[in-house]
Motif scaffolding. Structure first.
Motif, PDB file in Angstrom:
ATOM      1  N   LEU A 158       0.856  -1.186   0.000  1.00 14.17           N
ATOM      2  CA  LEU A 158       0.000   0.000   0.000  1.00 14.17           C
ATOM      3  C   LEU A 158       0.894   1.239   0.000  1.00 14.17           C
ATOM      4  O   LEU A 158       2.033   1.189   0.465  1.00 14.17           O
ATOM      5  N   ARG A 169      -7.505  -3.053  -2.360  1.00 11.09           N
ATOM      6  CA  ARG A 169      -6.324  -2.354  -2.865  1.00 11.09           C
ATOM      7  C   ARG A 169      -5.147  -3.304  -3.007  1.00 11.09           C
ATOM      8  O   ARG A 169      -4.411  -3.287  -4.002  1.00 11.09           O
ATOM      9  N   THR A 186     -11.673  -2.236   2.039  1.00 11.51           N
ATOM     10  CA  THR A 186     -11.007  -1.362   1.065  1.00 11.51           C
ATOM     11  C   THR A 186      -9.535  -1.718   0.953  1.00 11.51           C
ATOM     12  O   THR A 186      -8.981  -1.816  -0.144  1.00 11.51           O
ATOM     13  N   LYS A 187      -8.910  -1.933   2.090  1.00 11.34           N
ATOM     14  CA  LYS A 187      -7.496  -2.292   2.111  1.00 11.34           C
ATOM     15  C   LYS A 187      -7.268  -3.609   1.367  1.00 11.34           C
ATOM     16  O   LYS A 187      -6.341  -3.715   0.566  1.00 11.34           O
ATOM     17  N   GLU A 219      -2.184   5.487   1.740  1.00 13.55           N
ATOM     18  CA  GLU A 219      -3.171   4.429   1.981  1.00 13.55           C
ATOM     19  C   GLU A 219      -2.972   3.771   3.343  1.00 13.55           C
ATOM     20  O   GLU A 219      -3.929   3.471   4.050  1.00 13.55           O
TER      21      GLU A 219
END
Lengths: 329, 363
Positions: free
Chosen positions: A100, B14, B10-11, A104
């Motif tokens: 990430l 992603r 969401t993580k 994020e």
């Protein structure tokens, strides 16, 4: 601003007889702690001395085998969940998500800690500026340098403005300049009232702490402000400059009143039995006998001497990183 | 609570988007499995190689061989001089079936009581054996003088799949098999990966609860599972003309239920395993019985009671009931209440076990 002059009635951490066993191994052995608020308190010890295990017990990740422990006035591990909002924890290994981006990662943790949208944007911007990551927002955490990762981890651990910050060897993979910066950030946090518990095996870092606990094989073997520990060392410290340093060393080895000898460049650093009468004279005599020309000087103990004296003069055991420059690649 | 679940989901999305290999698997596995199973698995076996020993050597014996070959099930692959040689050829795997026409073929024919010839069948292959047995009941074209057409007692009418195409039977159930494969793998590694990479130690010192963590990890994959379902259905329709006789909404509802159950099972494996390798092995350990016992290949009713009990514990069994019912028989969810409820119970129990097993501690 004055951190030390803000003693709170209640210590940030107090532990009595904190013990943790892993099968047969006694990782932490009846440790008592009283850590005042708004201070940097250090755990100094070699690998396997129980630093990480103690920190993990303090944040509720491990249950103590026996003993009691109050963190910010709450019993642990019973109130561990309640303390999640008040305690920040930085693991020894980089534990943010490498796939990430910086933004994020911070956004995720801010959401997990339940910050409102406005708080999130504000805090994240603040942390990015404070820890000089603003130009890295879109970069994946995995591609950051060691120092940048460290700053990101600290930014993440302080997003929810914890009262207590537990840092487990935060600087073990970081260059000296980044370490210095990192410690500046810690002092800033302390000046705002945060209590910081940091484990380290660097002497220079340990020296910067307000209070220090030296751990050895699970036991707390010395405790106090670093200065006091150095002043009140239980040994006589001599520095010996000799022509033939190896022979000088050989002459001292095996003497009962010599507790430990270490070489520092062209000098020898010797710890002798405390209260020994005529220490200099006895060493001079010894060296003369061995036919070594030497100059002997009684010096102030360093923190490393304190460490060596506290951990039982075991010269064959690995001592932690001798000093900052010994480590500074 | 929902904000945290959303944050975790969401993580996950992603991270998934950046993991090219996993992302490829989402599309790749259904595609490849579909082609493999759809084209290769075929119970209408054709062209089994057969050896012939014709000791009679009459025009009628030759006619019999020709008739057998004309069914298309056999392909005559050389003549041998003796049964021993036939056996040897079978042992080497050259032929799957041997046709033995004895020297007294003509006399047997006239007797009418005894079978006129013998089929030697390779019993080591499950399907071949049952195919060959089918020959004994097969009405060969009437040929006066050799055999008369026998009258069947019963007439078979195959509902929902009148052409008796294997693809029609396989493809809907294949949705379940593919989902079992991919879904379990995704979540089986979900926690272990974070443990291996050191993220878990941080994650469990946050205020996120076990339930939030598990739910957040599960939900994104439900949608991925539905994408896979759609993909298999579309490919099934395009390549194998598999119909959708039931309601699409009912199918998605059933699929969501099954996906969630499988994901939860994967999460459970993940809470037990210490490494990604162990998690993979565990999901494989469950995959094989799922495929064998669920009714995907072998009819559920034919299995011994113990196997049936085990099969009841596998979510795939119930999903195959559901998916065949909805896609082929056009049944509604109300009519399929029983398997749907079983799946629901399974999901609830496993998810509860996961939340209980996942401690926010390291010991």
């Amino acid at each position: 601003m004055n951190a030390v002059a803000r003693p709170s009635a209640q210590p940030a951490i107090s532990a009595r007889g904190l013990t943790r066993r892993f099968g047969k191994l006694l990782a932490v052995d009846h440790v008592d702690l009283d850590i005042p608020r708004a201070q940097i308190y250090g755990f100094l010890g070699p690998n396997g001395s129980g630093k990480s295990t103690t920190i993990r017990m303090l944040c509720g990740l491990l249950r103590p085998t026996s003993g009691e422990c109050l963190v910010l006035g709450h019993p642990v591990p019973a109130a561990a969940e309640l303390l999640r909002h008040k305690v920040g924890y930085m693991t020894q290994r980089f534990s943010l998500w490498e796939d990430l981006t910086v933004a994020e990662n911070l956004d995720f943790l801010a959401r997990i800690f339940g910050l409102s949208r406005q708080q999130r944007t504000e805090r994240i911007r603040q942390r990015l500026d404070e820890y000089r990551l603003a130009d890295r927002v879109a970069q994946r955490a995995g591609t950051l340098s060691g120092g940048q990762k460290q700053r990101l981890a600290l930014a993440a651990a302080t997003l929810h403005e914890p009262e207590l910050l537990l840092l487990d060897e935060p600087t073990s993979a970081v260059d000296p300049q980044s370490r210095r910066d990192f410690w500046e950030s810690l002092f800033q946090l302390v000046s705002r009232g945060t209590t910081i518990l940091v484990s380290t095996h660097y002497m220079d870092e340990a020296e910067r702490c307000h209070g220090l606990a030296i751990l050895d094989r699970g036991k707390l073997v010395a405790e106090g402000p670093p200065r006091r520990l150095m002043d009140e060392i239980d040994a006589i410290v001599l520095e010996i400059e000799a022509g033939d340093i190896r022979r000088a060393r050989h002459a001292l080895d095996g003497q009962t009143f010599v507790r430990s000898v270490a070489q520092l460049g062209t000098r020898l650093h010797a710890l002798l039995e405390p209260g020994l009468a005529d220490a200099e004279a006895r060493v001079t005599a010894l060296l003369k006998q061995a036919n070594v020309d030497a100059r002997i000087e009684r010096v102030r103990a360093s923190l490393e001497d304190v460490f060596v004296a506290a951990t039982g003069f075991n010269s064959d055991r690995a001592t932690p990183g001798a000093s900052a420059d010994a480590d500074g690649r | 609570m929902f904000a945290r679940i959303l944050a975790i989901a969401t993580k996950e999305v992603r991270q998934l988007r950046r993991d090219r290999l996993t992302f490829g698997m989402i599309v790749g596995i259904p595609l490849i499995q579909m082609l493999l199973f759809g084209y290769a698995i075929n119970f209408d076996v054709r062209g089994l190689s057969a050896g012939v020993v014709d000791e009679a050597r009459t025009s009628l014996s030759r006619a019999l061989v020709a008739d057998l070959a004309a069914t298309g099930i056999l392909r005559i692959d050389g003549y041998s001089s003796s049964v021993d040689e036939l056996r040897r050829r079978m042992r080497t795997g050259e032929i799957a079936i041997g046709i033995y026409i004895p020297a007294d073929f003509e006399r047997r024919r006239l007797d009418g009581d005894r079978p006129v010839a013998q089929l030697l069948v390779d019993g080591s292959e499950p399907i071949v054996e049952s195919i060959a047995r089918g020959f004994t009941a097969m009405p060969l074209a009437a040929r006066p003088g050799i055999y008369s057409p026998r009258r069947s007692v019963l007439e078979v009418r195959t509902e929902y799949n009148p052409e008796r195409r294997t693809a029609v039977q396989i493809v809907p159930a294949l949705i379940g098999v593919i989902l079992s494969m991919t879904m379990m793998m995704f979540t089986a590694v979900a926690i272990v990966r974070e443990r291996e990479r050191g993220n878990l130690e941080l994650l469990i010192t946050t205020p996120a609860s076990s339930f939030e963590l598990m739910a957040g990890k599960l939900i994104p994959y439900v949608f991925i599972g539905l994408i896979q379902t759609t993909l298999v259905l579309a490919l099934g329709a395009a390549l194998f003309h598999v119909p959708l006789n039931g309601n699409l909404g009912a199918l998605y509802a059933a699929a969501s239920l099954f996906i969630a159950a499988t994901l939860a099972l994967g999460l459970l494996a993940s809470t037990i395993a210490q490494t990604q390798m162990q998690a993979f092995q565990m999901s494989f350990f469950l995959l094989l019985p799922s495929i064998l016992l669920s009714g995907f290949v072998f009819p559920f009713d034919g299995m011994p009671p113990v196997a049936q009990w085990i099969a009841q514990l596998l979510p795939l069994t119930h999903f195959i009931d559901l998916v065949r019912g909805i896609v082929l028989r056009g049944a509604t969810l109300m009519e399929l209440r029983v398997p749907a409820e079983k799946l629901l119970v399974f999901l609830a129990v496993v998810f509860l076990a996961v939340t209980l097993r996942f401690h926010k501690r390291l010991d």
